[in-house]
Design a protein around this motif. Structure first.
Motif, PDB file in Angstrom:
ATOM      1  N   ILE A  80       0.836  -1.200   0.000  1.00 17.91           N
ATOM      2  CA  ILE A  80       0.000   0.000   0.000  1.00 17.91           C
ATOM      3  C   ILE A  80       0.873   1.253   0.000  1.00 17.91           C
ATOM      4  O   ILE A  80       0.555   2.239  -0.679  1.00 17.91           O
ATOM      5  CB  ILE A  80      -0.986  -0.032   1.180  1.00 17.91           C
ATOM      6  CG1 ILE A  80      -2.016  -1.143   0.949  1.00 17.91           C
ATOM      7  CG2 ILE A  80      -1.661   1.325   1.375  1.00 17.91           C
ATOM      8  CD1 ILE A  80      -2.872  -1.471   2.155  1.00 17.91           C
ATOM      9  N   ASP A  94       0.609   4.174  -2.665  1.00 15.83           N
ATOM     10  CA  ASP A  94       0.439   5.567  -2.234  1.00 15.83           C
ATOM     11  C   ASP A  94       1.493   6.473  -2.852  1.00 15.83           C
ATOM     12  O   ASP A  94       1.202   7.595  -3.252  1.00 15.83           O
ATOM     13  CB  ASP A  94       0.524   5.672  -0.709  1.00 15.83           C
ATOM     14  CG  ASP A  94      -0.690   5.106   0.005  1.00 15.83           C
ATOM     15  OD1 ASP A  94      -1.733   4.874  -0.656  1.00 15.83           O
ATOM     16  OD2 ASP A  94      -0.587   4.878   1.230  1.00 15.83           O
ATOM     17  N   THR A 142      -3.494  -8.096  -2.271  1.00 10.40           N
ATOM     18  CA  THR A 142      -3.539  -6.739  -1.722  1.00 10.40           C
ATOM     19  C   THR A 142      -3.513  -5.702  -2.831  1.00 10.40           C
ATOM     20  O   THR A 142      -4.312  -4.758  -2.842  1.00 10.40           O
ATOM     21  CB  THR A 142      -2.369  -6.509  -0.750  1.00 10.40           C
ATOM     22  OG1 THR A 142      -2.471  -7.429   0.338  1.00 10.40           O
ATOM     23  CG2 THR A 142      -2.350  -5.086  -0.224  1.00 10.40           C
ATOM     24  N   VAL A 164      -6.674  -3.201  -3.373  1.00  7.76           N
ATOM     25  CA  VAL A 164      -6.512  -1.762  -3.144  1.00  7.76           C
ATOM     26  C   VAL A 164      -6.631  -0.994  -4.458  1.00  7.76           C
ATOM     27  O   VAL A 164      -7.268   0.067  -4.510  1.00  7.76           O
ATOM     28  CB  VAL A 164      -5.174  -1.475  -2.431  1.00  7.76           C
ATOM     29  CG1 VAL A 164      -4.874   0.005  -2.356  1.00  7.76           C
ATOM     30  CG2 VAL A 164      -5.191  -2.087  -1.032  1.00  7.76           C
TER      31      VAL A 164
END
Length: 171
Positions: free
Chosen positions: A124, A128, A159, A163
């Motif tokens: 993540i 980001d 994941t 996401v």
């Protein structure tokens, strides 16, 4: 030589490859001048000579040089994407190359030795860093080691898919 690599990649494309990538694992140990002379020059030749098709049928060429910082020069070769290793600042790379090329990377492969929560957190963080603009291909910042638990890789892929889908849906 560049010609041999072009012939090999062209064979991969003819066999159905949907993207091809040239790896220069040792580029970062060269001086900037030697990198341009002994690596980047040949990657530019490959980009110029490789028949990749047109339009929707175009097969992207990604160039990866571990440990280098000459991202603009790599983007200027005519490639479609650049790979970055885990030591690169993804936000800075995207700012420097803009939308001229896709950027691939750059999770530290060592992150896969963590537990599921740590792997997800690191994945993540990479997402980001790249932000919501298109043109990011999630990948490790270099190769995977053979002793990594395959369950960690599954968790990583799940994941990133989850996401990314949430972020696309939220646009």
């Amino acid at each position: 030589t560049a010609r041999a690599v072009v012939d090999y990649l062209a064979g991969q494309i003819a066999a159905g490859a949907q993207a091809v990538m040239v790896f220069d694992t040792w580029g970062g140990v060269l001086t900037p001048a030697h990198y341009r002379e002994f690596s980047l020059r040949y990657m530019a030749q490959i980009a110029a000579m490789l028949p990749r098709g047109e339009g929707a049928a175009r097969v992207p060429l990604i160039l990866f040089s571990k440990g280098v910082t000459q991202y603009e020069a790599i983007a200027d070769t005519g490639c479609d994407g650049i790979g970055i290793d885990w030591t690169a600042d993804a936000t800075d790379v995207r700012r420097r190359v803009g939308q001229r090329v896709a950027v691939q990377g750059n999770l530290d492969p060592v992150a896969l030795y963590g537990n599921d929560e740590a792997v997800a957190r690191e994945a993540i963080a990479v997402l980001d860093a790249f932000g919501s603009e298109p043109g990011h291909v999630f990948n490790l910042g270099h190769g995977i080691t053979p002793d990594v638990d395959p369950a960690r890789v599954t968790n990583l892929v799940d994941t990133v898919h989850r996401v990314s889908a949430e972020r696309i849906k939220g646009r």
